[in-house]
Motif scaffolding. Sequence first.
Motif, PDB file in Angstrom:
ATOM      1  N   UNK A 398       0.878  -1.168   0.000  1.00  0.00           N
ATOM      2  CA  UNK A 398       0.000   0.000   0.000  1.00  0.00           C
ATOM      3  C   UNK A 398       0.916   1.220   0.000  1.00  0.00           C
ATOM      4  N   UNK A 399       1.417   1.572  -1.183  1.00  0.00           N
ATOM      5  CA  UNK A 399       2.492   2.556  -1.261  1.00  0.00           C
ATOM      6  C   UNK A 399       2.020   3.986  -0.994  1.00  0.00           C
ATOM      7  N   UNK A 400       0.760   4.270  -1.255  1.00  0.00           N
ATOM      8  CA  UNK A 400       0.260   5.612  -0.926  1.00  0.00           C
ATOM      9  C   UNK A 400       0.337   5.855   0.579  1.00  0.00           C
ATOM     10  N   UNK A 401      -0.145   4.882   1.347  1.00  0.00           N
ATOM     11  CA  UNK A 401      -0.086   5.023   2.808  1.00  0.00           C
ATOM     12  C   UNK A 401       1.351   4.910   3.317  1.00  0.00           C
ATOM     13  N   UNK A 402       2.153   4.094   2.655  1.00  0.00           N
ATOM     14  CA  UNK A 402       3.570   3.957   3.043  1.00  0.00           C
ATOM     15  C   UNK A 402       4.271   5.314   2.948  1.00  0.00           C
ATOM     16  N   UNK A 403       4.120   5.983   1.812  1.00  0.00           N
ATOM     17  CA  UNK A 403       4.807   7.265   1.636  1.00  0.00           C
ATOM     18  C   UNK A 403       4.211   8.353   2.536  1.00  0.00           C
ATOM     19  N   UNK A 404       2.904   8.302   2.750  1.00  0.00           N
ATOM     20  CA  UNK A 404       2.308   9.298   3.637  1.00  0.00           C
ATOM     21  C   UNK A 404       2.812   9.119   5.074  1.00  0.00           C
ATOM     22  N   UNK A 405       2.941   7.872   5.498  1.00  0.00           N
ATOM     23  CA  UNK A 405       3.442   7.615   6.849  1.00  0.00           C
ATOM     24  C   UNK A 405       4.896   8.030   6.986  1.00  0.00           C
ATOM     25  N   UNK A 406       5.684   7.773   5.936  1.00  0.00           N
ATOM     26  CA  UNK A 406       7.073   8.246   5.954  1.00  0.00           C
ATOM     27  C   UNK A 406       7.123   9.769   6.008  1.00  0.00           C
ATOM     28  N   UNK A 407       6.196  10.426   5.348  1.00  0.00           N
ATOM     29  CA  UNK A 407       6.115  11.881   5.417  1.00  0.00           C
ATOM     30  C   UNK A 407       5.844  12.333   6.849  1.00  0.00           C
ATOM     31  N   UNK A 408       4.918  11.644   7.522  1.00  0.00           N
ATOM     32  CA  UNK A 408       4.623  11.965   8.916  1.00  0.00           C
ATOM     33  C   UNK A 408       5.863  11.786   9.791  1.00  0.00           C
ATOM     34  N   UNK A 409       6.623  10.735   9.513  1.00  0.00           N
ATOM     35  CA  UNK A 409       7.843  10.469  10.272  1.00  0.00           C
ATOM     36  C   UNK A 409       8.853  11.593  10.069  1.00  0.00           C
ATOM     37  N   UNK A 410       9.061  12.007   8.826  1.00  0.00           N
ATOM     38  CA  UNK A 410      10.029  13.070   8.558  1.00  0.00           C
ATOM     39  C   UNK A 410       9.565  14.412   9.135  1.00  0.00           C
TER      40      UNK A 410
END
Length: 458
Positions: A398-410
């Motif tokens: 689920x790459x959309x949620x993966x990248x959004x979560x990484x955005x939250x982390x950064x």
Amino acid sequence: MALNTLPDIGGNAFSTLTPEKEKQIGDVLIRQTRARLPMVYDPLLDEYLNALGNRLVARSNDVKFPFKFYWVNNQEINAFASLGGNIVSHTGTLAVSESESEFASVIAHEVAHVTQRHIARFVEAQNQRSPLTIASLLGSIILATINPEAGMAAMAASQGAAQQSAINFTRSNEQEADRIGMTILAEAGFDPNAVPIFFSRLSQQSRFVNQQLAFLQTHPLSQARVSDTRLRAQQFPKRFVPDSQDFTLTKSRILARYHYSTKDALIIFERMLTEPGGNTRANHYGLAIAKLDNKNYEEARILIEDLLKQDPYNLYYLDVYTDILIAEKKYEQAKEFLQQAYLLRPNNQVVTLNYANVAVKSANYGLAVHLLRNLLYYKDDNILAYDLLSEAYKAQEDFAKYYETRSDLFYQLANYPKAIDDLNEALNSLKPDARLENRRIEAKKRQLQAEFERLQRM
């Protein structure tokens, strides 16, 4: 993720720091600090420090906002307060504390600096001499914890006040923090005599080393100050305050994981267990960690299972037992064990993070996502939760949620460019018909961009 709304403070950013502005700027500073210092993201240590810190805050006057407490992985003895009620302790401070009251005295001192607005007033005064920026403040904080002497000099130089040291060098503020901190300490049920005891030991230690201790560089300690705290402590009733079990277990965890090398920890805890009075649960716990980290899994499991028999709901034991089962790849056994613990403590970060970690290891990604999203709902700055959640989403493709979560982390690390890049990747990963998600992420990206632009002007 809850994006902070930065204060619109323009060119006179620090001229009048209201509590609201101080909190907002402090939140930015601590996120940047977390990205640049070797912070400790250990849920057990986090819970202990914040429980202790908030116990002290509860006995403080003039509290303007919620406090948060953080660890830096550093063997030096030091602690510092930043704007907005953010207080950071080095792991080395607790490692050398011989009692819980000693460690609490350091944290109470930093709490007093915040409640008396020493940092805010200093920043305001310095800004009147030369306009401050977030970057100059951050650089001073980083240098101050890595190299206190250089950091204080940098703060003075960057703010056009070479003749004046940083806030902790001012004698009156240190005396006030000593006085109020000791009152907070006593009101919270700790021993005020721990203050002069701790100070005297540090003063003695500094005589036998070439370079002054970090704590003494940021908190200058004269003999008069030691004597003053000794006289002040005598005004309080004498009391015996035993160390809590959480303190002794936290100290063993810090010694085993963050203070000694993996091999040295094994030797040290084995030796401590043979010394008079050393056959304690805390030393058995420390030895179990050391054996686990040295990959002696069976011996570690025997030790921790014995401790669990004595105290089956202890989170310190639960955490190490889970790590052992994961190391032995006994995922189903670990899941069953943690499922029961989660039913008892559904909102506890130690249990939830361990349970989610086992779920990821055993490829039960749906369970991991459920657990972590619930945790982040009420603890939206948890770095480990974002990291695990992104791993689970990636495994689910689920790459959309993966990248959004990484955005939250950064974002939590104040890395705005990377956070914005990952939101663009999330948008590119959405299906063509996901219009609502597209609009939501676009709005989130615009908010991040606006916040970043405003931060650059500060």
